[in-house]
Write a protein that holds these residues in place. Structure first.
Motif, PDB file in Angstrom:
ATOM      1  N   ASP A 176       0.820  -1.218   0.000  1.00 26.47           N
ATOM      2  CA  ASP A 176       0.000   0.000   0.000  1.00 26.47           C
ATOM      3  C   ASP A 176       0.852   1.265   0.000  1.00 26.47           C
ATOM      4  OD1 ASP A 176      -2.284  -1.516  -0.003  1.00 26.47           O
ATOM      5  OD2 ASP A 176      -2.671  -1.307   2.147  1.00 26.47           O
ATOM      6  N   ASN A 177       2.054   1.162   0.520  1.00 22.75           N
ATOM      7  CA  ASN A 177       2.941   2.319   0.594  1.00 22.75           C
ATOM      8  C   ASN A 177       4.057   2.264  -0.447  1.00 22.75           C
ATOM      9  OD1 ASN A 177       2.270   4.104   3.195  1.00 22.75           O
ATOM     10  ND2 ASN A 177       1.795   1.974   3.649  1.00 22.75           N
ATOM     11  N   ASP A 178       3.813   1.514  -1.521  1.00 24.16           N
ATOM     12  CA  ASP A 178       4.691   1.477  -2.697  1.00 24.16           C
ATOM     13  C   ASP A 178       6.120   1.086  -2.347  1.00 24.16           C
ATOM     14  OD1 ASP A 178       2.594   2.358  -4.416  1.00 24.16           O
ATOM     15  OD2 ASP A 178       2.924   4.409  -3.750  1.00 24.16           O
ATOM     16  N   LEU A 179       6.256   0.078  -1.502  1.00 25.99           N
ATOM     17  CA  LEU A 179       7.588  -0.360  -1.098  1.00 25.99           C
ATOM     18  C   LEU A 179       8.050  -1.627  -1.810  1.00 25.99           C
ATOM     19  CD1 LEU A 179       7.293   0.220   2.755  1.00 25.99           C
ATOM     20  CD2 LEU A 179       8.498   1.645   1.093  1.00 25.99           C
ATOM     21  N   LEU A 249      13.209   8.202   9.168  1.00 24.88           N
ATOM     22  CA  LEU A 249      12.531   7.106   8.482  1.00 24.88           C
ATOM     23  C   LEU A 249      11.369   7.601   7.627  1.00 24.88           C
ATOM     24  CD1 LEU A 249      12.426   4.572  11.469  1.00 24.88           C
ATOM     25  CD2 LEU A 249      14.131   4.722   9.638  1.00 24.88           C
ATOM     26  N   ASP A 250      11.219   6.976   6.459  1.00 21.82           N
ATOM     27  CA  ASP A 250      10.114   7.314   5.557  1.00 21.82           C
ATOM     28  C   ASP A 250       8.825   6.595   5.944  1.00 21.82           C
ATOM     29  OD1 ASP A 250      11.590   8.851   3.368  1.00 21.82           O
ATOM     30  OD2 ASP A 250      12.743   6.981   3.432  1.00 21.82           O
ATOM     31  N   PHE A 251       8.980   5.400   6.490  1.00 23.89           N
ATOM     32  CA  PHE A 251       7.825   4.534   6.759  1.00 23.89           C
ATOM     33  C   PHE A 251       8.164   3.656   7.950  1.00 23.89           C
ATOM     34  CE2 PHE A 251       5.942   0.275   6.211  1.00 23.89           C
ATOM     35  CZ  PHE A 251       4.592   0.582   6.168  1.00 23.89           C
ATOM     36  N   ILE A 252       7.177   3.444   8.817  1.00 20.93           N
ATOM     37  CA  ILE A 252       7.347   2.545   9.957  1.00 20.93           C
ATOM     38  C   ILE A 252       6.175   1.568  10.003  1.00 20.93           C
ATOM     39  CG2 ILE A 252       7.481   2.341  12.468  1.00 20.93           C
ATOM     40  CD1 ILE A 252       8.763   5.076  12.575  1.00 20.93           C
ATOM     41  N   LEU A 253       6.487   0.299  10.217  1.00 23.74           N
ATOM     42  CA  LEU A 253       5.473  -0.737  10.395  1.00 23.74           C
ATOM     43  C   LEU A 253       5.532  -1.194  11.848  1.00 23.74           C
ATOM     44  CD1 LEU A 253       3.367  -2.605   9.043  1.00 23.74           C
ATOM     45  CD2 LEU A 253       5.221  -4.227   8.633  1.00 23.74           C
ATOM     46  N   ASP A 254       4.440  -0.998  12.572  1.00 18.55           N
ATOM     47  CA  ASP A 254       4.374  -1.337  13.997  1.00 18.55           C
ATOM     48  C   ASP A 254       3.668  -2.671  14.156  1.00 18.55           C
ATOM     49  OD1 ASP A 254       4.015  -1.503  16.735  1.00 18.55           O
ATOM     50  OD2 ASP A 254       3.369   0.569  16.979  1.00 18.55           O
ATOM     51  N   ASN A 272       5.857  14.089   6.604  1.00 15.62           N
ATOM     52  CA  ASN A 272       5.020  13.359   5.647  1.00 15.62           C
ATOM     53  C   ASN A 272       5.178  11.846   5.738  1.00 15.62           C
ATOM     54  OD1 ASN A 272       3.388  15.250   4.206  1.00 15.62           O
ATOM     55  ND2 ASN A 272       5.245  15.987   3.158  1.00 15.62           N
ATOM     56  N   GLY A 273       5.868  11.362   6.760  1.00 20.38           N
ATOM     57  CA  GLY A 273       6.041   9.924   6.913  1.00 20.38           C
ATOM     58  C   GLY A 273       4.759   9.231   7.347  1.00 20.38           C
ATOM     59  N   THR A 274       4.745   7.896   7.184  1.00 18.92           N
ATOM     60  CA  THR A 274       3.565   7.096   7.507  1.00 18.92           C
ATOM     61  C   THR A 274       3.916   6.004   8.500  1.00 18.92           C
ATOM     62  OG1 THR A 274       2.547   7.470   5.337  1.00 18.92           O
ATOM     63  CG2 THR A 274       1.793   5.552   6.580  1.00 18.92           C
ATOM     64  N   LEU A 275       3.086   5.882   9.534  1.00 17.01           N
ATOM     65  CA  LEU A 275       3.155   4.782  10.484  1.00 17.01           C
ATOM     66  C   LEU A 275       1.976   3.860  10.223  1.00 17.01           C
ATOM     67  CD1 LEU A 275       4.053   3.267  13.070  1.00 17.01           C
ATOM     68  CD2 LEU A 275       2.746   4.949  14.391  1.00 17.01           C
ATOM     69  N   SER A 276       2.260   2.605   9.889  1.00 10.28           N
ATOM     70  CA  SER A 276       1.208   1.625   9.646  1.00 10.28           C
ATOM     71  C   SER A 276       1.174   0.641  10.808  1.00 10.28           C
ATOM     72  CB  SER A 276       1.458   0.876   8.332  1.00 10.28           C
ATOM     73  OG  SER A 276       0.393   0.001   8.050  1.00 10.28           O
ATOM     74  N   VAL A 277       0.000   0.463  11.391  1.00  9.65           N
ATOM     75  CA  VAL A 277      -0.169  -0.365  12.582  1.00  9.65           C
ATOM     76  C   VAL A 277      -0.838  -1.681  12.207  1.00  9.65           C
ATOM     77  CG1 VAL A 277      -1.332  -0.530  14.812  1.00  9.65           C
ATOM     78  CG2 VAL A 277      -0.320   1.647  14.089  1.00  9.65           C
ATOM     79  N   ARG A 297       2.391  13.886   9.752  1.00 12.28           N
ATOM     80  CA  ARG A 297       2.523  12.439   9.653  1.00 12.28           C
ATOM     81  C   ARG A 297       1.152  11.762   9.643  1.00 12.28           C
ATOM     82  NH1 ARG A 297       6.496  14.116  13.777  1.00 12.28           N
ATOM     83  NH2 ARG A 297       8.588  13.922  12.875  1.00 12.28           N
ATOM     84  N   SER A 298       1.127  10.533   9.157  1.00 10.30           N
ATOM     85  CA  SER A 298      -0.118   9.767   9.070  1.00 10.30           C
ATOM     86  C   SER A 298       0.021   8.464   9.847  1.00 10.30           C
ATOM     87  CB  SER A 298      -0.458   9.442   7.612  1.00 10.30           C
ATOM     88  OG  SER A 298      -0.578  10.610   6.840  1.00 10.30           O
ATOM     89  N   VAL A 299      -1.085   8.048  10.453  1.00 12.67           N
ATOM     90  CA  VAL A 299      -1.170   6.739  11.096  1.00 12.67           C
ATOM     91  C   VAL A 299      -2.277   5.950  10.418  1.00 12.67           C
ATOM     92  CG1 VAL A 299      -1.599   5.476  13.234  1.00 12.67           C
ATOM     93  CG2 VAL A 299      -0.389   7.671  13.305  1.00 12.67           C
ATOM     94  N   LYS A 300      -1.944   4.752   9.956  1.00 19.90           N
ATOM     95  CA  LYS A 300      -2.897   3.906   9.253  1.00 19.90           C
ATOM     96  C   LYS A 300      -2.950   2.528   9.911  1.00 19.90           C
ATOM     97  CE  LYS A 300      -2.699   3.795   4.765  1.00 19.90           C
ATOM     98  NZ  LYS A 300      -2.163   3.641   3.389  1.00 19.90           N
ATOM     99  N   GLY A 301      -4.030   1.820   9.658  1.00 15.18           N
ATOM    100  CA  GLY A 301      -4.135   0.428  10.082  1.00 15.18           C
ATOM    101  C   GLY A 301      -4.206  -0.474   8.867  1.00 15.18           C
ATOM    102  N   SER A 302      -3.994  -1.762   9.088  1.00 20.56           N
ATOM    103  CA  SER A 302      -4.076  -2.734   7.999  1.00 20.56           C
ATOM    104  C   SER A 302      -4.397  -4.097   8.582  1.00 20.56           C
ATOM    105  CB  SER A 302      -2.755  -2.788   7.223  1.00 20.56           C
ATOM    106  OG  SER A 302      -2.838  -3.675   6.131  1.00 20.56           O
TER     107      SER A 302
END
Length: 360
Positions: A176-179, A249-254, A272-277, A297-302
């Motif tokens: 989802d975060n184009d990685l 960091l550009d992106f963090i996965l928690d 503008n980084g994203t934290l995905s939980v 910054r943004s916080v998202k779930g998945s």
């Protein structure tokens, strides 16, 4: 709610919890006959997920006893229904968290079945015929072929099993975060180095990114770098290390399922980084506003993934030879494994040898 319906005629040996003590014991139950849209799978291996602990102990208040856990299933197809496409007898197959969905809503039509309002799970769910679903702690499974994926020939069936939950759970937010195919390599952080986190590190490195593991355990640094190939390690209880890591960091996965504050983690993100939980603590997250506001910054779930994404993930694992680091056990060791998992005493995932253990 009836546990079975009249078409449930096949006796199956499994392992179930019968009350909130969570103790697993042998259990014989019925599965449905193979229907026109079904495949029958001889189960070889089933991973043990932290979710299994919550269900056997009824931590979430939703368990329908007896519960046969298990949603990280690999095995061999032994029968196919007349409407089944792309599967044949003898295929290496896998089943994850999903058993059924409406197949008509906007999410199902876009192969995001995991977000369907009517989704039902591989165990402790209600199937279309009104029966309660029983999972992979059993010798055999009948599954709708639309919720089954192929296992690449080059990866081991035991080490592939946890990919059906841990793997897809961390793969989807990366996609989802184009990685996955990003030409620009990113600096990504993985919070927690357990069943989910160790697979996330493997994906991150396979996709060519700079990977930092963030953990409360100093002992995880050697594992992260030497065993899994992480580039950096931040001890989250060390104020100096956390300060040095700010805005890197550009992106963090928690992946952590224990209660913790997201504020210090957010500070590690660039603007503008994203934290995905993807971890699910029992208590609400602590989410201070300032790290969000002052860093845009943004916080998202998945949550897991749809079936198209799950097959894509398996294919990626075949391409890069990614599997889980596992400890294989026999069915009589399930209770011990659940106890150890609750104490985080596993590197990094337990997998039950169903086929071999059934002979013991």
């Amino acid at each position: 709610m009836a546990q079975t319906t009249p078409n449930h005629t096949q006796s199956v040996v499994g392992w179930a919890a019968h009350d909130p003590s969570g103790k697993i014991t042998p259990y014989i139950f019925k599965r449905r006959e193979n229907g026109v849209n079904d495949v029958t799978i001889k189960i070889l291996y089933c991973g043990i997920c932290h979710t299994d602990i919550h269900h056997v102990k009824n931590d979430w208040g939703i368990t329908m006893y007896p519960v046969v856990p298990g949603h990280e299933i690999t095995g061999i197809i032994t029968k196919v229904g007349s409407n089944v496409k792309n599967f044949k007898v003898g295929d290496r197959a896998a089943v994850g968290c999903l058993a059924a969905a409406c197949m008509e809503c906007e999410f199902c039509k876009d192969s995001q079945e995991n977000y369907c309002d009517k989704i039902q799970f591989t165990y402790n769910g209600i199937f279309w015929d009104g029966s309660i679903t029983y999972g992979g702690y059993s010798e055999m499974l009948v599954a709708d072929y639309r919720f089954v994926v192929h296992v690449p020939e080059n990866i081991a069936m035991d080490a592939a099993a946890p990919l059906l939950c841990a793997g897809i759970t961390v793969f989807c937010p990366m996609k989802d975060n184009d990685l996955i195919d990003s030409p620009a390599k990113k600096r990504i952080g993985i919070v927690g180095l357990g069943g989910l986190g160790h697979v996330a590190v493997k994906f991150g490195k396979a996709f060519g990114h700079h990977v930092t593991v963030i953990s409360t355990s100093p002992s995880k640094e050697k594992e992260a770098k030497e065993l899994l190939g992480a580039d950096e390690f931040i001890l989250s209880t060390n104020a100096m290390q956390m300060q040095a890591g700010k805005r890197t960091l550009d992106f963090i996965l928690d992946t952590v399922s224990a209660k913790h504050s997201l504020g210090p983690i957010l500070e590690l993100l660039k603007v503008n980084g994203t934290l995905s939980v993807v971890g699910a603590p029992e208590a609400p997250f602590e989410l201070p506003s300032f790290p969000l506001i002052f860093g845009k910054r943004s916080v998202k779930g998945s949550m897991t993934g749809g079936m198209r994404e799950t097959q894509e993930m398996m294919n990626v694992c075949g391409k890069y030879n990614i599997t889980c680091n596992i400890e294989v056990i026999k069915p009589y060791q399930i209770n011990e494994a659940l106890d150890r998992l609750a104490r985080n005493d596993v590197r990094y995932r337990f997998v039950i040898d169903i086929a071999g253990g059934a002979r013991d």
